[in-house]
Write an enzyme that holds these catalytic residues in place. Structure first.
Site, PDB file in Angstrom:
ATOM      1  N   ARG B  64       0.825  -1.212   0.000  1.00  0.00           N
ATOM      2  CA  ARG B  64       0.000   0.000   0.000  1.00  0.00           C
ATOM      3  C   ARG B  64       0.854   1.255   0.000  1.00  0.00           C
ATOM      4  O   ARG B  64       0.409   2.310  -0.463  1.00  0.00           O
ATOM      5  CB  ARG B  64      -0.968   0.005   1.195  1.00  0.00           C
ATOM      6  CG  ARG B  64      -2.128  -0.986   1.036  1.00  0.00           C
ATOM      7  CD  ARG B  64      -3.257  -0.610   1.977  1.00  0.00           C
ATOM      8  NE  ARG B  64      -2.703  -0.305   3.291  1.00  0.00           N
ATOM      9  CZ  ARG B  64      -2.542  -1.182   4.276  1.00  0.00           C
ATOM     10  NH1 ARG B  64      -2.921  -2.428   4.113  1.00  0.00           N
ATOM     11  NH2 ARG B  64      -2.026  -0.819   5.422  1.00  0.00           N
ATOM     12  N   GLU B 101       4.203  -8.156  15.845  1.00  0.00           N
ATOM     13  CA  GLU B 101       3.528  -8.601  17.074  1.00  0.00           C
ATOM     14  C   GLU B 101       3.769 -10.096  17.291  1.00  0.00           C
ATOM     15  O   GLU B 101       4.114 -10.545  18.373  1.00  0.00           O
ATOM     16  CB  GLU B 101       2.025  -8.296  16.965  1.00  0.00           C
ATOM     17  CG  GLU B 101       1.303  -8.291  18.292  1.00  0.00           C
ATOM     18  CD  GLU B 101      -0.191  -8.048  18.101  1.00  0.00           C
ATOM     19  OE1 GLU B 101      -0.934  -8.227  19.076  1.00  0.00           O
ATOM     20  OE2 GLU B 101      -0.612  -7.713  16.973  1.00  0.00           O
TER      21      GLU B 101
END
Lengths: 176, 176
Positions: B64, B101
């Site tokens: 993106r 994460e």
């Protein structure tokens, strides 16, 4: 560099042997992208072609197809709509499958990205066998869009991708 | 739509619950991209910030991040350099790893994309935890580039990504 013609631009394309696999000579366009004058020349030539048909939006295909298509959208004061691989677009999508040399691939577009009757241009960096562009066109048409132009920076003409796109207004800037 | 402020722009961002996984509310910027006026406003605001530091090239991060960064390169008459996931860039690269994460990720840049002393801007769509931007900055600095600006369309300020970027000139247009 002073780029004045598609031939000058072609001189910047870098051949990378055995990428992505043995026996393939990859046409690397990053030397064009990193040269401000070459990037501007490429965009301006593609924009001249597209401007004649007044497209809105411009559809770009993930990932390398995202590079030139948004510039053209901005320059032509059109919107930009991404076509992405399966599972990447967050809202409601429609999907098409298409065949690759080995196996298949799936592309998606947001359901609300195109309305019936919109005049759409599909832009990608490379026309090879034409399968990806054809899949993007199918997505636009499923939503009722009219594909008024299909544009590529590079065309590998020996792979005959244009034969899949005979019904469309196709342009490429650099040909092999 | 008539977009005159970052608040107007923020009004177009679409919340998509449970994407990419349960419990996350995804900030979808595609409604901005498909609106010609909103896209132009977003690009022009980011360009105003970047123009002050005269960056060349603009570095954009797959996928993106490829959408806004090339437009800014074109508009500021700079080059565009892609940072991509491992194995996607065809020529000689350097690579960095960074923690996510769960697990880790690797990003690459072409070794010949940046020269010592170049003034580089890193642009991405979203500043979340800052790990991706920090990795892109490390790639640029490994090649001797000076990161003169880091710009984002959207910042999730509650994730404190800016704390990873305190040494840099950081700008975001839409904040949560």
């Amino acid at each position: 560099m002073n780029i004045k013609s598609p031939e000058d631009l072609k001189g910047l394309v870098r051949d990378v042997p055995d990428f992505p696999k043995k026996g393939i000579i990859f046409k690397d366009i990053t030397p064009i992208l990193k040269d401000p004058g070459a990037l501007a020349f490429a965009v301006d030539e593609l924009a001249d072609f597209l401007a004649e048909v007044h497209p809105d939006p411009i559809v770009g295909i993930e990932s390398r197809g995202f590079i030139l298509s948004p510039i053209l959208a901005y320059k032509l004061r059109a919107g930009f709509v991404p076509v992405r691989k399966k599972g990447k677009l967050p809202a409601e999508t429609i999907r098409v499958s298409y065949d690759l040399e080995y196996g298949s691939n799936e592309l998606e577009i947001h359901q609300d990205a195109i309305f019936k009757g919109m005049k759409v241009a599909v832009v990608d960096d490379l026309l090879a066998t034409g399968g990806t562009a054809e899949a993007a066109i199918r997505l636009v048409e499923k939503l009722g869009g009219e594909v008024v132009a299909v544009a590529f920076l590079v065309e590998l003409a020996f792979l005959k991708g244009r034969e899949k796109l005979t019904d469309y207004n196709v342009f490429s800037l650099i040909r092999y």
